[in-house]
Design a protein around this motif. Structure first.
Motif, PDB file in Angstrom:
ATOM      1  N   GLU A  91      10.022 -87.405 -23.659  1.00  0.00           N
ATOM      2  CA  GLU A  91       8.881 -88.079 -24.265  1.00  0.00           C
ATOM      3  C   GLU A  91       8.186 -87.154 -25.274  1.00  0.00           C
ATOM      4  O   GLU A  91       8.280 -85.927 -25.201  1.00  0.00           O
TER       5      GLU A  91
ATOM      6  N   LYS B 181       6.748 -92.720 -14.386  1.00  0.00           N
ATOM      7  CA  LYS B 181       6.320 -91.685 -15.329  1.00  0.00           C
ATOM      8  C   LYS B 181       6.289 -90.302 -14.682  1.00  0.00           C
ATOM      9  O   LYS B 181       5.953 -89.311 -15.342  1.00  0.00           O
TER      10      LYS B 181
ATOM     11  N   TRP C 158       8.281 -87.171 -16.534  1.00  0.00           N
ATOM     12  CA  TRP C 158       7.720 -86.508 -17.712  1.00  0.00           C
ATOM     13  C   TRP C 158       6.358 -85.889 -17.424  1.00  0.00           C
ATOM     14  O   TRP C 158       5.964 -84.900 -18.049  1.00  0.00           O
TER      15      TRP C 158
END
Length: 556
Positions: free
Chosen positions: A31, A110, A113
């Motif tokens: 990311e 998530k 990351w």
């Protein structure tokens, strides 16, 4: 320090550094937030490696104290890199587990990351903290008088010759180091080029500071900080003009964020016939005695200068500024501990680099510190200004003084009053720093002001709570027979305040730093005793090792 031992440590550091970069390279396509941090880690490592490479090449010309300090710093680097590697490897294992969970349960997470982002932030923090400890000692190496250093600097900076932007510690530390070394003894041509023409300026006062903000009235919208050096009754105009040019040349190489000293654009010499009320005059409210201008004797062709204006660039994005004195007088008494420690570190760093540039400041006090806030972030910075009393470290001194409490409270007893008993030395700056650090730790202003009515009056310093507390304390010590005796008692009072009141507010390490600064000229001071006879560079090594490093070790 054994050269073989240092090479072994450096090789181990490089091995771990490569491993860290390998892990980061696998995250380059993650990311955006992770990618940004990977780039920062790589930049930090490249800077560290280039400086360590250079240091290894000049190990043979370093003195034993410099070798000892560098040895300790390299061991700290090894520890920091080991911790960073372990952190990244732990996250790699953790994110692999998260990916398995995602495949098993079929939902997007998530967590992977987030783990990487936090790990990279931790690595950057470790590397930047080490760099902060390393830089002062590394830049001090540039003062070594040796053709080996010249040769190695030339080799190291050859690749940067095509870079036209000003050198800074983050992007090109070797070019910055080369520039610093070059201006330690600047040529006449270098210094002449820094004289700027007289121009009409728009001025803005900075409360409780002798410097002003100014910008040209010819359409240039840039604001600068202008520091005025008044000649007064000085008869050595030619020598002072030379010293001012040399100071400007040195400060033209200052990296504000690395040195806590503003970068100097140049000097505007103001001739006496051109002085007008529109130009900034030095603040005379802080001195008890002001003398009218007197005629000077001049050599043929020598201009009759009234004063010099040092013009400093304001770092980009730093729009909110105020003097440290204004903060002490008017900010919240419950200011955060981290903010106080940060300001203390910045001022200490500035004093160190003043000495690295081979001059003494002679005016370290809150009126000479500007505190900026970066409008784009929550960061804040402190810069040392107020160079109106400076001189070269190896130059003579005018031995002049005054009876102003606002100035004498920051002066060592040997330098107080109308007729100081000792020539100014670097330790006198360190003493002044100690008084400032005491003020910051207690967050109490040792000088107060009153706004006097009438033309040309304005803010006037006055005796305040600290002065009267000291008088009450000194009366308990018995009768005072002389000004010198009172000056010595003032130092004793400040040392007692630091010894008894600081630790509960700032911790033992901070209190020790302040006491060490205040007693730096005492025979029984363990950090600085006997160093004066060993030279300024020895004092610089000890200041970095005992003062700056201790402040940096304070955990918040």
């Amino acid at each position: 320090m054994d050269p073989f031992a240092i090479i072994t440590v450096v090789k181990t550091c490089y091995t771990i550094g490569v491993q860290i970069l390998d892990i980061c390279s696998n995250w380059r396509h993650a990311e955006t937030e992770v990618q940004k941090r990977v780039i920062v880690v790589e930049s930090c490592w490249n800077r560290t490696k280039s400086q360590v490479d250079f240091m290894v090449r000049i190990t043979s010309i370093m003195d034993p104290d410099q070798c000892r300090v560098m040895d300790e710093l390299l061991k700290q680097l090894l520890l920091s890199l080991s911790l960073a590697k372990n952190t990244l490897e732990g996250v790699t294992q953790k994110t692999s587990s998260v990916r398995s969970s995602i495949r098993h349960f079929g939902f997007k997470s998530k967590a992977a990351w987030v783990f990487k982002k936090e790990a990279l932030d931790s690595v950057v923090s470790e590397l930047e903290a080490w760099q902060r400890r390393f830089d002062p000692s590394w830049f001090l190496l540039m003062k070594i008088a040796s053709p080996i250093l010249e040769s190695e600097l030339a080799k190291a900076t050859a690749a940067d010759e095509r870079v036209h932007e000003p050198a800074n510690a983050a992007k090109n530390p070797l070019a910055l180091a080369a520039g610093l070394r070059k201006v330690l003894s600047p040529s006449l041509e270098q210094t002449r080029s820094l004289f700027l023409p007289e121009v009409q300026m728009e001025w803005v006062d900075i409360p409780f500071s002798n410097v002003k903000a100014g910008r040209r009235q010819d359409g240039d919208n840039k604001w600068y900080i202008v520091d005025t050096i008044e000649l007064g009754q000085a008869t050595r105009v030619r020598e002072i003009a030379r010293d001012v040019r040399v100071l400007a040349a040195k400060l033209s190489q200052a990296d504000p964020l690395a040195f806590s000293l503003l970068n100097c654009k140049g000097v505007i010499p103001i001739t006496r016939q051109h002085v007008s009320p529109a130009l900034p005059q030095p603040d005379k409210t802080l001195a008890s005695h002001s003398a009218p201008p007197c005629p000077h004797s001049h050599s043929p062709g020598q201009k009759d200068y009234s004063h010099f204006q040092l013009v400093f660039r304001i770092p980009r994005g730093m729009e909110v500024l105020q003097s440290l004195r204004q903060l002490l007088l008017h900010s919240d008494v419950n200011i955060s501990l981290s903010r106080k420690i940060h300001v203390a570190r910045e001022i200490s760093k500035a004093v160190n680099y003043v000495h690295t540039f081979s001059f003494v400041h002679k005016n370290v006090r809150p009126e000479s510190v500007l505190c900026f806030e970066d409008a784009r972030s929550t960061s804040n910075y402190a810069f040392l200004v107020g160079f109106d009393a400076f001189r070269a470290a190896d130059a003579g001194t005018m031995m002049g003084g005054d009876m102003s409490w606002a100035r004498n409270v920051y002066r060592h007893p040997d330098r107080q009053g109308m007729d100081p008993s000792e020539k100014y030395s670097m330790q006198h700056d360190i003493y002044s720093l100690g008084v400032c650090l005491l003020e910051i730790g207690l967050w109490e202003s040792f000088v107060e002001y009153v706004d006097e009515p009438g033309p040309n009056c304005g803010l006037q310093s006055k005796f305040g709570k600290t002065y009267y507390d000291f008088l009450a304390w000194s009366q308990k010590k018995g009768q005072i027979s002389s000004f010198d005796g009172l000056a010595i008692l003032l130092k004793d009072y400040l040392v007692e305040q630091a010894s008894t009141r600081l630790a509960p507010r700032m911790g033992d390490k901070y209190a020790h730093v302040v006491v060490s600064c205040l007693t730096c000229l005492d025979d029984d001071n363990e950090d600085f005793a006997g160093l004066e006879a060993m030279g300024d560079d020895r004092i610089g090594v000890q200041f970095i090792d005992k003062i700056m490093k201790t402040l940096d070790k304070i955990s918040l």
